[in-house]
Motif scaffolding. Structure first.
Motif, PDB file in Angstrom:
ATOM      1  N   HIS A   1     -62.021  38.356 -42.029  1.00 40.52           N
ATOM      2  CA  HIS A   1     -62.946  38.826 -42.909  1.00 40.52           C
ATOM      3  C   HIS A   1     -62.760  40.282 -43.037  1.00 40.52           C
ATOM      4  O   HIS A   1     -63.011  40.873 -44.058  1.00 40.52           O
ATOM      5  CB  HIS A   1     -64.266  38.440 -42.699  1.00 40.52           C
ATOM      6  CG  HIS A   1     -64.589  37.074 -43.136  1.00 40.52           C
ATOM      7  ND1 HIS A   1     -64.427  35.940 -41.942  1.00 40.52           N
ATOM      8  CD2 HIS A   1     -64.603  36.432 -44.271  1.00 40.52           C
ATOM      9  CE1 HIS A   1     -64.736  34.869 -42.582  1.00 40.52           C
ATOM     10  NE2 HIS A   1     -64.789  35.068 -44.157  1.00 40.52           N
TER      11      HIS A   1
ATOM     12  N   ARG B   1     -67.688  43.195 -47.811  1.00 37.43           N
ATOM     13  CA  ARG B   1     -68.423  42.547 -46.539  1.00 37.43           C
ATOM     14  C   ARG B   1     -67.401  42.496 -45.300  1.00 37.43           C
ATOM     15  O   ARG B   1     -67.025  41.475 -44.958  1.00 37.43           O
ATOM     16  CB  ARG B   1     -68.482  40.951 -46.964  1.00 37.43           C
ATOM     17  CG  ARG B   1     -69.554  40.892 -48.108  1.00 37.43           C
ATOM     18  CD  ARG B   1     -69.712  39.604 -48.780  1.00 37.43           C
ATOM     19  NE  ARG B   1     -69.048  38.486 -48.215  1.00 37.43           N
ATOM     20  CZ  ARG B   1     -69.207  37.185 -48.772  1.00 37.43           C
ATOM     21  NH1 ARG B   1     -69.832  37.151 -49.850  1.00 37.43           N
ATOM     22  NH2 ARG B   1     -68.600  36.264 -48.143  1.00 37.43           N
TER      23      ARG B   1
ATOM     24  N   SER C   1     -69.899  40.837 -40.528  1.00 40.55           N
ATOM     25  CA  SER C   1     -71.234  40.269 -40.881  1.00 40.55           C
ATOM     26  C   SER C   1     -71.967  40.098 -39.441  1.00 40.55           C
ATOM     27  O   SER C   1     -71.548  40.168 -38.302  1.00 40.55           O
ATOM     28  CB  SER C   1     -70.752  38.662 -41.247  1.00 40.55           C
ATOM     29  OG  SER C   1     -70.012  38.204 -40.237  1.00 40.55           O
TER      30      SER C   1
ATOM     31  N   GLU D   1     -70.384  34.619 -37.640  1.00 31.41           N
ATOM     32  CA  GLU D   1     -70.708  36.152 -37.753  1.00 31.41           C
ATOM     33  C   GLU D   1     -70.089  36.844 -36.762  1.00 31.41           C
ATOM     34  O   GLU D   1     -69.556  36.483 -35.863  1.00 31.41           O
ATOM     35  CB  GLU D   1     -72.184  36.138 -37.533  1.00 31.41           C
ATOM     36  CG  GLU D   1     -72.632  36.202 -36.041  1.00 31.41           C
ATOM     37  CD  GLU D   1     -72.716  34.680 -35.583  1.00 31.41           C
ATOM     38  OE1 GLU D   1     -72.950  34.644 -34.168  1.00 31.41           O
ATOM     39  OE2 GLU D   1     -72.526  33.851 -35.922  1.00 31.41           O
ATOM     40  N   ASN D   2     -69.691  38.171 -37.176  1.00 32.77           N
ATOM     41  CA  ASN D   2     -68.908  38.858 -36.254  1.00 32.77           C
ATOM     42  C   ASN D   2     -69.766  39.841 -35.129  1.00 32.77           C
ATOM     43  O   ASN D   2     -69.509  39.835 -34.013  1.00 32.77           O
ATOM     44  CB  ASN D   2     -68.200  40.293 -37.110  1.00 32.77           C
ATOM     45  CG  ASN D   2     -67.192  39.855 -37.936  1.00 32.77           C
ATOM     46  OD1 ASN D   2     -67.539  40.291 -39.145  1.00 32.77           O
ATOM     47  ND2 ASN D   2     -66.243  39.204 -37.534  1.00 32.77           N
TER      48      ASN D   2
ATOM     49  N   TYR E   1     -82.337  40.839 -42.261  1.00 31.93           N
ATOM     50  CA  TYR E   1     -82.545  40.591 -43.627  1.00 31.93           C
ATOM     51  C   TYR E   1     -83.604  41.244 -44.218  1.00 31.93           C
ATOM     52  O   TYR E   1     -83.842  41.435 -45.600  1.00 31.93           O
ATOM     53  CB  TYR E   1     -82.691  38.914 -43.794  1.00 31.93           C
ATOM     54  CG  TYR E   1     -83.943  38.222 -43.239  1.00 31.93           C
ATOM     55  CD1 TYR E   1     -85.068  38.330 -43.518  1.00 31.93           C
ATOM     56  CD2 TYR E   1     -83.341  37.734 -41.955  1.00 31.93           C
ATOM     57  CE1 TYR E   1     -86.207  37.700 -42.798  1.00 31.93           C
ATOM     58  CE2 TYR E   1     -84.441  37.319 -41.139  1.00 31.93           C
ATOM     59  CZ  TYR E   1     -85.812  37.101 -41.566  1.00 31.93           C
ATOM     60  OH  TYR E   1     -86.848  36.407 -40.893  1.00 31.93           O
TER      61      TYR E   1
ATOM     62  N   LYS F   1     -75.633  35.441 -48.549  1.00 34.72           N
ATOM     63  CA  LYS F   1     -74.321  35.144 -49.244  1.00 34.72           C
ATOM     64  C   LYS F   1     -74.710  33.559 -49.821  1.00 34.72           C
ATOM     65  O   LYS F   1     -75.510  33.106 -49.044  1.00 34.72           O
ATOM     66  CB  LYS F   1     -73.280  35.087 -48.231  1.00 34.72           C
ATOM     67  CG  LYS F   1     -73.176  34.213 -47.244  1.00 34.72           C
ATOM     68  CD  LYS F   1     -71.824  34.096 -46.490  1.00 34.72           C
ATOM     69  CE  LYS F   1     -71.575  32.936 -45.677  1.00 34.72           C
ATOM     70  NZ  LYS F   1     -70.352  32.139 -46.000  1.00 34.72           N
TER      71      LYS F   1
ATOM     72  N   MET G   1     -77.371  31.251 -42.441  1.00 36.05           N
ATOM     73  CA  MET G   1     -76.660  32.620 -42.631  1.00 36.05           C
ATOM     74  C   MET G   1     -76.692  32.823 -44.065  1.00 36.05           C
ATOM     75  O   MET G   1     -76.714  34.188 -44.377  1.00 36.05           O
ATOM     76  CB  MET G   1     -75.123  32.230 -42.460  1.00 36.05           C
ATOM     77  CG  MET G   1     -74.343  33.404 -42.574  1.00 36.05           C
ATOM     78  SD  MET G   1     -74.677  34.479 -41.464  1.00 36.05           S
ATOM     79  CE  MET G   1     -73.400  35.967 -41.664  1.00 36.05           C
TER      80      MET G   1
ATOM     81  N   GLY H   1     -78.296  36.160 -42.894  1.00 30.16           N
ATOM     82  CA  GLY H   1     -77.148  37.111 -42.544  1.00 30.16           C
ATOM     83  C   GLY H   1     -76.856  38.331 -43.412  1.00 30.16           C
ATOM     84  O   GLY H   1     -77.299  38.433 -44.487  1.00 30.16           O
TER      85      GLY H   1
ATOM     86  N   PHE I   1     -74.233  41.935 -44.327  1.00 30.73           N
ATOM     87  CA  PHE I   1     -72.854  42.460 -44.281  1.00 30.73           C
ATOM     88  C   PHE I   1     -72.963  43.869 -44.456  1.00 30.73           C
ATOM     89  O   PHE I   1     -73.802  44.449 -44.817  1.00 30.73           O
ATOM     90  CB  PHE I   1     -72.217  41.628 -45.523  1.00 30.73           C
ATOM     91  CG  PHE I   1     -71.933  40.210 -45.440  1.00 30.73           C
ATOM     92  CD1 PHE I   1     -71.161  39.570 -44.697  1.00 30.73           C
ATOM     93  CD2 PHE I   1     -73.065  39.479 -46.045  1.00 30.73           C
ATOM     94  CE1 PHE I   1     -70.897  38.321 -44.780  1.00 30.73           C
ATOM     95  CE2 PHE I   1     -72.866  38.171 -45.846  1.00 30.73           C
ATOM     96  CZ  PHE I   1     -71.798  37.498 -45.459  1.00 30.73           C
TER      97      PHE I   1
END
Length: 147
Positions: A39, A45, A48, A72-73, A82, A104, A121, A125, A127
């Motif tokens: 990604h 993005r 993540s 997720e990274n 969030y 997303k 997510m 989640g 970015f």
């Protein structure tokens, strides 16, 4: 809002649409993202993030999940991600990152959603893009920078 947290796990995959695997540390390149991750690239993005607290919500529904399962990274702890406004800057390990998107659209056929009827997510989640590159290791601190 809590202004500090920590990195629980750095997660990587070479292809999109698959679970990411934990690594001990990763190099996050300026305006690119996690080196070697599917990604990463010059877009909004690049990285993540998802809080371990979101995993706990899913675990309460009877699903055992490990970091990287939501692709997720960075799996984090201690910050309600969030709730951060777009444009918020985060000092994570050696890097400086900026929040570019909250949540997303869930991709069609999400394995988690199929399993439990829900996926966190898309709602929880976030970015970021990498403003200043560097190394991030599991256990590194995350600091929310005030503008």
């Amino acid at each position: 809002m809590n202004k500090t947290g920590k990195v629980i796990s750095i997660n990587i995959s070479e292809t999109k649409g698959v679970v990411k695997n934990p690594i001990q540390e990763g190099f996050f390149k300026e305006n690119h993202g996690l080196e070697g991750d599917a990604h990463s690239g010059e877009w909004h993005r690049q990285v993540s993030l998802l809080g371990i607290e979101s995993f706990e919500k899913m675990r309460a529904k009877g699903v055992e999940l490990n970091p990287g399962k939501f692709a997720e990274n960075l799996t984090t702890e201690g910050i309600v991600l969030y709730d951060l406004p777009v444009g918020t800057q985060l000092k994570i390990g050696d890097t400086l990152q900026e929040v570019t998107q909250i949540g997303k659209q869930c991709h069609h056929g999400c394995e988690i959603k199929k399993l439990v009827g829900d996926c966190v997510m898309p709602r929880e989640g976030i970015f970021t893009k990498v403003i200043e590159g560097g190394v991030i290791k599991a256990g590194d601190s995350i600091e929310v920078l005030l503008k």
